[in-house]
Design a protein around this motif. Structure first.
Motif, PDB file in Angstrom:
ATOM      1  N   VAL A  12       0.819  -1.212   0.000  1.00  0.00           N
ATOM      2  CA  VAL A  12       0.000   0.000   0.000  1.00  0.00           C
ATOM      3  C   VAL A  12       0.855   1.265   0.000  1.00  0.00           C
ATOM      4  O   VAL A  12       0.332   2.364  -0.136  1.00  0.00           O
ATOM      5  N   ARG A  13       2.159   1.078   0.135  1.00  0.00           N
ATOM      6  CA  ARG A  13       3.055   2.231   0.063  1.00  0.00           C
ATOM      7  C   ARG A  13       4.411   1.786  -0.481  1.00  0.00           C
ATOM      8  O   ARG A  13       4.950   0.767  -0.053  1.00  0.00           O
ATOM      9  N   GLN A  14       4.919   2.563  -1.426  1.00  0.00           N
ATOM     10  CA  GLN A  14       6.225   2.280  -2.008  1.00  0.00           C
ATOM     11  C   GLN A  14       6.820   3.577  -2.550  1.00  0.00           C
ATOM     12  O   GLN A  14       6.082   4.521  -2.865  1.00  0.00           O
ATOM     13  N   PRO A  15       8.140   3.685  -2.652  1.00  0.00           N
ATOM     14  CA  PRO A  15       8.755   4.935  -3.127  1.00  0.00           C
ATOM     15  C   PRO A  15       8.575   5.113  -4.635  1.00  0.00           C
ATOM     16  O   PRO A  15       8.347   4.144  -5.373  1.00  0.00           O
ATOM     17  N   ASP A  16       8.685   6.352  -5.075  1.00  0.00           N
ATOM     18  CA  ASP A  16       8.646   6.638  -6.513  1.00  0.00           C
ATOM     19  C   ASP A  16       9.947   6.170  -7.168  1.00  0.00           C
ATOM     20  O   ASP A  16      10.996   6.086  -6.524  1.00  0.00           O
ATOM     21  N   GLY A  17       9.869   5.871  -8.445  1.00  0.00           N
ATOM     22  CA  GLY A  17      11.079   5.573  -9.212  1.00  0.00           C
ATOM     23  C   GLY A  17      11.461   4.114  -9.270  1.00  0.00           C
ATOM     24  O   GLY A  17      12.487   3.768  -9.864  1.00  0.00           O
ATOM     25  N   ILE A  18      10.648   3.234  -8.667  1.00  0.00           N
ATOM     26  CA  ILE A  18      10.940   1.806  -8.780  1.00  0.00           C
ATOM     27  C   ILE A  18       9.934   1.170  -9.737  1.00  0.00           C
ATOM     28  O   ILE A  18       8.865   1.724 -10.002  1.00  0.00           O
ATOM     29  N   LYS A  19      10.294   0.002 -10.263  1.00  0.00           N
ATOM     30  CA  LYS A  19       9.370  -0.682 -11.172  1.00  0.00           C
ATOM     31  C   LYS A  19       9.599  -2.196 -11.069  1.00  0.00           C
ATOM     32  O   LYS A  19      10.542  -2.662 -10.410  1.00  0.00           O
ATOM     33  N   ALA A  20       8.726  -2.951 -11.756  1.00  0.00           N
ATOM     34  CA  ALA A  20       8.799  -4.418 -11.775  1.00  0.00           C
ATOM     35  C   ALA A  20       8.814  -4.988 -10.356  1.00  0.00           C
ATOM     36  O   ALA A  20       9.678  -5.788  -9.986  1.00  0.00           O
ATOM     37  N   VAL A  21       7.839  -4.562  -9.557  1.00  0.00           N
ATOM     38  CA  VAL A  21       7.775  -4.987  -8.152  1.00  0.00           C
ATOM     39  C   VAL A  21       7.094  -6.357  -8.063  1.00  0.00           C
ATOM     40  O   VAL A  21       6.051  -6.595  -8.674  1.00  0.00           O
ATOM     41  N   SER A  22       7.717  -7.236  -7.300  1.00  0.00           N
ATOM     42  CA  SER A  22       7.119  -8.559  -7.054  1.00  0.00           C
ATOM     43  C   SER A  22       7.241  -8.904  -5.573  1.00  0.00           C
ATOM     44  O   SER A  22       8.164  -8.460  -4.892  1.00  0.00           O
ATOM     45  N   ILE A  23       6.278  -9.707  -5.063  1.00  0.00           N
ATOM     46  CA  ILE A  23       6.243 -10.096  -3.653  1.00  0.00           C
ATOM     47  C   ILE A  23       6.354 -11.616  -3.574  1.00  0.00           C
ATOM     48  O   ILE A  23       5.681 -12.348  -4.321  1.00  0.00           O
ATOM     49  N   SER A  24       7.183 -12.060  -2.665  1.00  0.00           N
ATOM     50  CA  SER A  24       7.351 -13.505  -2.500  1.00  0.00           C
ATOM     51  C   SER A  24       7.404 -13.845  -1.000  1.00  0.00           C
ATOM     52  O   SER A  24       8.272 -13.313  -0.279  1.00  0.00           O
ATOM     53  N   PRO A  25       6.439 -14.674  -0.560  1.00  0.00           N
ATOM     54  CA  PRO A  25       5.319 -15.229  -1.321  1.00  0.00           C
ATOM     55  C   PRO A  25       4.201 -14.205  -1.494  1.00  0.00           C
ATOM     56  O   PRO A  25       4.124 -13.234  -0.739  1.00  0.00           O
ATOM     57  N   GLU A  26       3.340 -14.453  -2.455  1.00  0.00           N
ATOM     58  CA  GLU A  26       2.222 -13.535  -2.670  1.00  0.00           C
ATOM     59  C   GLU A  26       1.087 -13.798  -1.676  1.00  0.00           C
ATOM     60  O   GLU A  26       0.306 -12.885  -1.377  1.00  0.00           O
ATOM     61  N   ASP A  27       0.980 -15.033  -1.193  1.00  0.00           N
ATOM     62  CA  ASP A  27      -0.067 -15.416  -0.244  1.00  0.00           C
ATOM     63  C   ASP A  27       0.574 -16.114   0.956  1.00  0.00           C
ATOM     64  O   ASP A  27       1.563 -16.857   0.804  1.00  0.00           O
TER      65      ASP A  27
END
Length: 335
Positions: free
Chosen positions: A310-325
């Motif tokens: 729900v919050r992340q800095p500007d200027g980053i891309k291709a964000v992934s979360i592991s694990p997603e669940d």
């Protein structure tokens, strides 16, 4: 023996006398030829000097007596070519004059004309005639019109606007973009300055950049009689590559009722993203917020919670979360 020597002496004297005679005859012929040549040349000179001739001359144009509080925003042409006709003697005199060949325009004579002065062919002929003999006829003047623009030396300072697009490729990011100078001074008639808000560069398209660039961009001058100083700006684009970075973040709750407490398994998750090289060490965990959203709980996968950023800095891309669940337990707060 003596008689032979006498004969030789007489023969030598005869030959020498013959040579002297021939030399005298040649000298006389040369003198006659020279006299004839001088007479013919003098006659030719008299005839040609009395005949009319057309000749072309190039005049340097000089604008004189411009006051210090005035700027010439568009100068007149620097040269005019004049075809004139007169007797050969007068034409020859013009050639010999050192001061001949400059057309002086006095700014004071045209002050009442305003910021845009146009000197027509008739006025040019009159100006040129001031430095010529009354017998000299001006046949043609090229160009046949001279014009120049002037404005107040106060000018107006306005910002520079970049026209076009600048972007990096998928593996790089534009770290900074600047125009130097970012503002310029414009000299123009008051009517133009009143409505002028910025000066725009010529259009530029720099797409899919993979390296930094620096280039000069001329300005688009908004009409005749407008002077922009300086006349161009330098565009500098700093491009840096993207690199991958991974942070391990705690999982927090979002929009949960006060009486409920969430426990997830695991309690942390990894967030991987691409960031520019110059920002790599500046991005930290505090700039992110990884949560389980109560509103989306048990909607698609009962017993598992989907993670969200729900919050992340500007200027980053291709964000992934592991694990997603993650697996979770809900407990009453205070138990």
């Amino acid at each position: 023996m003596v008689e032979d020597d006498k004969q030789k002496t007489e023969a030598h004297g005869t030959r020498r006398g013959l040579k002297n005679s021939l030399h005298i005859d040649s000298s006389r012929e040369f003198l006659v030829f020279l006299a004839f040549f001088v007479i013919v040349f003098f006659y030719w000179y008299l005839v040609n000097m009395s005949d009319y001739h057309e000749m072309e001359y190039t005049f340097d144009v000089a604008l004189k007596h411009v006051p210090e509080d005035v700027v010439i925003t568009e100068a007149p042409t620097d040269k005019v070519t004049v075809t004139m006709k007169d007797k050969g003697e007068k034409i020859l005199t013009y050639r010999a004059r050192r001061s001949f060949g400059q057309l002086n325009i006095d700014w004071r004579d045209y002050k009442s004309a305003g910021s845009h002065v146009v000197i027509t062919d008739q006025a040019l002929t009159e100006l040129l005639g001031q430095d010529l003999s009354s017998s000299t006829e001006i046949i043609n003047v090229v160009p046949d019109t001279i014009q120049y623009y002037s404005a107040s030396a106060k000018g107006k300072r306005v910002p520079v606007r970049l026209v076009g697009s600048v972007s990096a490729d998928n593996s790089h990011v534009i770290n900074s973009r600047s125009l130097t100078p970012d503002s310029v001074t414009v000299y123009a008639p008051a009517a133009v300055l009143d409505t002028l808000r910025a000066v725009r560069t010529q259009s530029v398209v720099l797409d899919a950049l993979s390296d930094s660039v620096s280039m000069s961009l001329p300005f688009v001058v908004p009409g005749r009689g407008v002077l922009v100083e300086p006349s161009q700006s330098t565009l500098s684009v700093v491009v840096t590559p993207y690199v991958e970075k991974t942070l391990e973040l705690p999982i927090r709750t979002y929009l949960f009722p006060y009486e409920l407490m969430l426990k997830t398994f695991p309690s942390k998750a990894k967030v991987t993203f691409m960031v520019s090289l110059d920002q790599f060490h500046k991005v930290s965990e505090e700039q992110f917020e990884l949560v389980v959203n109560y509103v989306n709980l048990n909607k698609e996968k009962p017993g598992q919670a989907h993670l969200e950023l729900v919050r992340q800095p500007d200027g980053i891309k291709a964000v992934s979360i592991s694990p997603e669940d993650v697996d979770y337990l809900l407990e009453q707060n205070g138990n």
